[in-house]
Design a protein around this motif. Structure first.
Motif, PDB file in Angstrom:
ATOM      1  N   GLY A 289      21.871  67.298  42.233  1.00  0.00           N
ATOM      2  CA  GLY A 289      23.322  67.251  42.096  1.00  0.00           C
ATOM      3  C   GLY A 289      23.947  68.487  41.507  1.00  0.00           C
ATOM      4  N   SER A 290      23.175  69.543  41.242  1.00  0.00           N
ATOM      5  CA  SER A 290      23.709  70.776  40.665  1.00  0.00           C
ATOM      6  C   SER A 290      23.525  71.920  41.652  1.00  0.00           C
ATOM      7  N   VAL A 291      24.639  72.598  41.990  1.00  0.00           N
ATOM      8  CA  VAL A 291      24.590  73.731  42.911  1.00  0.00           C
ATOM      9  C   VAL A 291      25.473  74.851  42.371  1.00  0.00           C
ATOM     10  N   ALA A 292      25.198  76.062  42.818  1.00  0.00           N
ATOM     11  CA  ALA A 292      26.004  77.230  42.473  1.00  0.00           C
ATOM     12  C   ALA A 292      26.788  77.660  43.698  1.00  0.00           C
ATOM     13  N   VAL A 293      28.071  77.914  43.520  1.00  0.00           N
ATOM     14  CA  VAL A 293      28.930  78.355  44.611  1.00  0.00           C
ATOM     15  C   VAL A 293      29.656  79.635  44.188  1.00  0.00           C
ATOM     16  N   ALA A 294      30.064  80.414  45.173  1.00  0.00           N
ATOM     17  CA  ALA A 294      30.785  81.662  44.928  1.00  0.00           C
ATOM     18  C   ALA A 294      32.243  81.455  45.294  1.00  0.00           C
ATOM     19  N   THR A 295      33.118  81.519  44.301  1.00  0.00           N
ATOM     20  CA  THR A 295      34.546  81.368  44.529  1.00  0.00           C
ATOM     21  C   THR A 295      35.251  82.681  44.233  1.00  0.00           C
ATOM     22  N   LEU A 296      36.528  82.738  44.552  1.00  0.00           N
ATOM     23  CA  LEU A 296      37.300  83.965  44.395  1.00  0.00           C
ATOM     24  C   LEU A 296      38.629  83.621  43.754  1.00  0.00           C
ATOM     25  N   GLU A 297      38.938  84.272  42.635  1.00  0.00           N
ATOM     26  CA  GLU A 297      40.224  84.129  41.961  1.00  0.00           C
ATOM     27  C   GLU A 297      40.918  85.481  41.989  1.00  0.00           C
ATOM     28  N   GLY A 298      41.864  85.639  42.917  1.00  0.00           N
ATOM     29  CA  GLY A 298      42.501  86.939  43.078  1.00  0.00           C
ATOM     30  C   GLY A 298      41.520  87.925  43.677  1.00  0.00           C
ATOM     31  N   THR A 299      41.262  89.012  42.969  1.00  0.00           N
ATOM     32  CA  THR A 299      40.278  90.001  43.414  1.00  0.00           C
ATOM     33  C   THR A 299      38.948  89.839  42.712  1.00  0.00           C
ATOM     34  N   ARG A 300      38.824  88.810  41.864  1.00  0.00           N
ATOM     35  CA  ARG A 300      37.617  88.647  41.051  1.00  0.00           C
ATOM     36  C   ARG A 300      36.725  87.557  41.642  1.00  0.00           C
ATOM     37  N   PRO A 301      35.497  87.917  42.057  1.00  0.00           N
ATOM     38  CA  PRO A 301      34.543  86.885  42.485  1.00  0.00           C
ATOM     39  C   PRO A 301      33.884  86.236  41.266  1.00  0.00           C
ATOM     40  N   MET A 302      33.662  84.931  41.341  1.00  0.00           N
ATOM     41  CA  MET A 302      33.030  84.194  40.255  1.00  0.00           C
ATOM     42  C   MET A 302      32.029  83.205  40.826  1.00  0.00           C
ATOM     43  N   LEU A 303      30.903  83.084  40.151  1.00  0.00           N
ATOM     44  CA  LEU A 303      29.913  82.078  40.488  1.00  0.00           C
ATOM     45  C   LEU A 303      30.056  80.922  39.511  1.00  0.00           C
ATOM     46  N   ILE A 304      30.215  79.726  40.030  1.00  0.00           N
ATOM     47  CA  ILE A 304      30.414  78.561  39.190  1.00  0.00           C
ATOM     48  C   ILE A 304      29.410  77.481  39.581  1.00  0.00           C
ATOM     49  N   GLU A 305      29.230  76.537  38.683  1.00  0.00           N
ATOM     50  CA  GLU A 305      28.329  75.416  38.928  1.00  0.00           C
ATOM     51  C   GLU A 305      29.143  74.161  39.232  1.00  0.00           C
ATOM     52  N   ILE A 306      28.787  73.502  40.314  1.00  0.00           N
ATOM     53  CA  ILE A 306      29.394  72.221  40.679  1.00  0.00           C
ATOM     54  C   ILE A 306      28.334  71.142  40.532  1.00  0.00           C
ATOM     55  N   GLN A 307      28.686  70.082  39.818  1.00  0.00           N
ATOM     56  CA  GLN A 307      27.768  68.973  39.593  1.00  0.00           C
ATOM     57  C   GLN A 307      28.303  67.716  40.266  1.00  0.00           C
ATOM     58  N   ALA A 308      27.390  66.915  40.783  1.00  0.00           N
ATOM     59  CA  ALA A 308      27.751  65.652  41.418  1.00  0.00           C
ATOM     60  C   ALA A 308      26.776  64.575  40.971  1.00  0.00           C
ATOM     61  N   LEU A 309      27.296  63.379  40.795  1.00  0.00           N
ATOM     62  CA  LEU A 309      26.482  62.221  40.431  1.00  0.00           C
ATOM     63  C   LEU A 309      26.860  61.074  41.362  1.00  0.00           C
ATOM     64  N   VAL A 310      25.889  60.615  42.137  1.00  0.00           N
ATOM     65  CA  VAL A 310      26.089  59.524  43.082  1.00  0.00           C
ATOM     66  C   VAL A 310      25.182  58.379  42.672  1.00  0.00           C
ATOM     67  N   CYS A 311      25.756  57.203  42.451  1.00  0.00           N
ATOM     68  CA  CYS A 311      24.981  56.044  42.013  1.00  0.00           C
ATOM     69  C   CYS A 311      25.559  54.782  42.645  1.00  0.00           C
ATOM     70  N   PRO A 312      24.757  53.735  42.788  1.00  0.00           N
ATOM     71  CA  PRO A 312      25.257  52.491  43.404  1.00  0.00           C
ATOM     72  C   PRO A 312      26.408  51.904  42.616  1.00  0.00           C
ATOM     73  N   THR A 313      27.385  51.381  43.329  1.00  0.00           N
ATOM     74  CA  THR A 313      28.558  50.824  42.682  1.00  0.00           C
ATOM     75  C   THR A 313      28.281  49.415  42.170  1.00  0.00           C
ATOM     76  N   SER A 314      28.960  49.079  41.084  1.00  0.00           N
ATOM     77  CA  SER A 314      28.840  47.740  40.510  1.00  0.00           C
ATOM     78  C   SER A 314      30.006  46.853  40.901  1.00  0.00           C
ATOM     79  N   PHE A 315      30.945  47.406  41.659  1.00  0.00           N
ATOM     80  CA  PHE A 315      32.137  46.670  42.041  1.00  0.00           C
ATOM     81  C   PHE A 315      32.265  46.680  43.566  1.00  0.00           C
ATOM     82  N   GLY A 316      33.219  45.956  44.051  1.00  0.00           N
ATOM     83  CA  GLY A 316      33.422  45.906  45.492  1.00  0.00           C
ATOM     84  C   GLY A 316      33.984  47.198  46.047  1.00  0.00           C
ATOM     85  N   MET A 317      34.786  47.882  45.228  1.00  0.00           N
ATOM     86  CA  MET A 317      35.398  49.144  45.648  1.00  0.00           C
ATOM     87  C   MET A 317      34.721  50.303  44.916  1.00  0.00           C
TER      88      MET A 317
END
Length: 454
Positions: A289-317
């Motif tokens: 669930g952890s990946v590194a992506v390259a984004t751009l803010e203006g003229t400045r490139p930045m590498l950031i970490e995006i995290q994701a957590l996927v788990c079974p739901t306990s509710f109907g929605m």
């Protein structure tokens, strides 16, 4: 004697109404209307206006390049477009306690010139400012301090002292005794800002004003003033986090795509010159669930970490939560995973987070978000030395992104070994001669990217 008339003004956006309303039709905020008295205007005897002002041909106007003051803080100069322009009016907005006064006091100390500076505070006494200045080690001999809220006094001092830079902290505390409304109301803020604009343009003095933003709307936010000033800067960040982002949303003398990153420490705000290393410094190895992506803010490139957590739901929605990313974008990308890749995510909760408190709205991070969700769903970690770049379409294709060369060079500088990019950027990347230390892989769709990465 003319009769006084009253009207109601929204303290959040400045919308005016002849009667009180519970909800503002302009900004949709509740209970923000305050009654203000309109002073009767004296009628002139003649309807004609005599003036000696004449228009000037544009070819006869001599306009040199604007003179700028370097603030001594590279991140601030980057956002402003090269420094403070002489005679400009700058608005710095942000939540209370975010660090606006600290930043401006540091600018007054480090500004690269012998300019005379007048710092006007309506919130603190001179002794309180001195205590904070000692903590920040502010020792500029050209810095004059003033604790005052009356605009007429500030106007008189501007004409007698003739400073090169004036800092008003904050605009909500200033008042003009000619207006019957209370300090901080829309009428007071608008009138005082108009007066400061006249001072800046006629006396050629650079002025920085501070504006607070509150969720309750009890005092007027700086959104009322954005059309009056030359530059609008927003200081963003959470008070419980140490990192702050300075962003330009309006700039008549530079780009609005640049950002400045600071870290709040005991000695004040410290520039973050290498945000990529800072944002990736605490990445955990071999965690799904952890990946590194390259984004751009203006003229400045930045590498950031995006995290994701996927788990079974306990509710109907199932729940979908996003921090630092657009919630609707996350929902869209999960729909692409279900339809184009076959992942059954309709019975799973999904939580996506951008590490460091940043807010990213660039579509070039789509491939990283999709991979992070798939990695957590399959419980397969992504290689720590891989960075992802690409926009994902509704048909599952990975689309080309702009300025791919800057993103890849930043990944090479940080030390990444592999990079997954859209096939549409192949032509540009093939022409790059300085990326021999990274293995670039081209993909056309999400399924192909996931087969390579996971």
């Amino acid at each position: 004697m003319p009769k006084q008339k009253s009207f109601y003004v929204c303290q959040e956006c400045g919308y005016e109404s002849i009667g009180w309303m519970g909800k503002c039709p302009s900004c949709n905020q509740w209970n923000t209307f305050v009654e203000e008295i309109q002073e009767p205007k004296s009628k002139s005897r003649s309807g004609a206006v005599s003036t000696n002002v004449k228009p000037v041909n544009i070819n006869d106007i001599e306009a040199d390049t604007e003179e700028r003051y370097l603030t001594g803080i590279k991140e601030m100069d980057r956002v402003l477009g090269g420094g403070i322009v002489k005679g400009s009016l700058i608005l710095v907005g942000g939540d209370p306690g975010i660090g606006k006064s600290t930043l401006l006091l540091q600018i007054c100390d480090k500004i690269k010139t012998n300019a005379k500076i007048l710092y006007v505070s309506g919130e603190e006494s001179i002794k309180q400012i001195k205590l904070r200045a000692d903590r920040l080690n502010v020792r500029n001999p050209n810095l004059l301090m003033l604790s005052e809220t009356n605009f007429k006094v500030i106007q008189a001092l501007s004409e007698t002292e003739r400073p090169d830079l004036i800092v008003i902290d904050s605009i909500q505390t200033m008042f003009n005794d000619e207006l019957p409304s209370a300090p901080g109301s829309v009428s007071q803020v608008r009138e005082i800002t108009s007066g400061l604009m006249r001072i800046a343009k006629t006396l050629n003095i650079a002025i920085i004003i501070v504006g607070h933003v509150t969720k309750e709307g009890a005092i007027a936010g700086p959104r009322v003033l954005e059309h009056m000033v030359d530059t609008v800067l927003y200081f963003e960040g959470e008070r419980h986090l140490s990192y702050r982002i300075l962003r330009a949303v309006k700039n008549r003398f530079g780009s609005t795509n640049e950002i400045g990153i600071f870290e709040m420490r005991d000695v004040g705000l410290v520039e973050v010159e290498n945000p990529s290393s800072m944002l990736l410094s605490e990445r955990t190895e071999s965690v799904p669930g952890s990946v590194a992506v390259a984004t751009l803010e203006g003229t400045r490139p930045m590498l950031i970490e995006i995290q994701a957590l996927v788990c079974p739901t306990s509710f109907g929605m199932p729940r979908r939560m996003a921090t630092g990313l657009d919630y609707n974008r996350i929902t869209l990308l999960m729909a692409v995973l279900e339809k184009r890749v076959g992942m059954q995510l309709h019975n799973y909760d999904a939580y996506v987070n951008v590490v460091g408190g940043l807010k990213i709205d660039e579509p070039a991070c789509d491939l990283g978000v999709v991979t992070a969700i798939a990695s957590s769903f399959r419980n397969i970690p992504v290689d720590m030395d891989t960075v992802l770049i690409g926009e994902v379409g509704l048909t599952g294709e990975v689309r080309a992104v702009s300025q791919i060369d800057k993103r890849i060079r930043e990944a090479v500088r940080i030390g990444f070994k592999n990079c997954v990019v859209p096939a549409g950027n192949m032509k540009v990347i093939k022409q790059m001669k300085d990326i021999n230390n990274i293995n670039v892989k081209f993909v056309e769709n999400v399924q192909e990217a996931l087969n390579i990465i996971l």
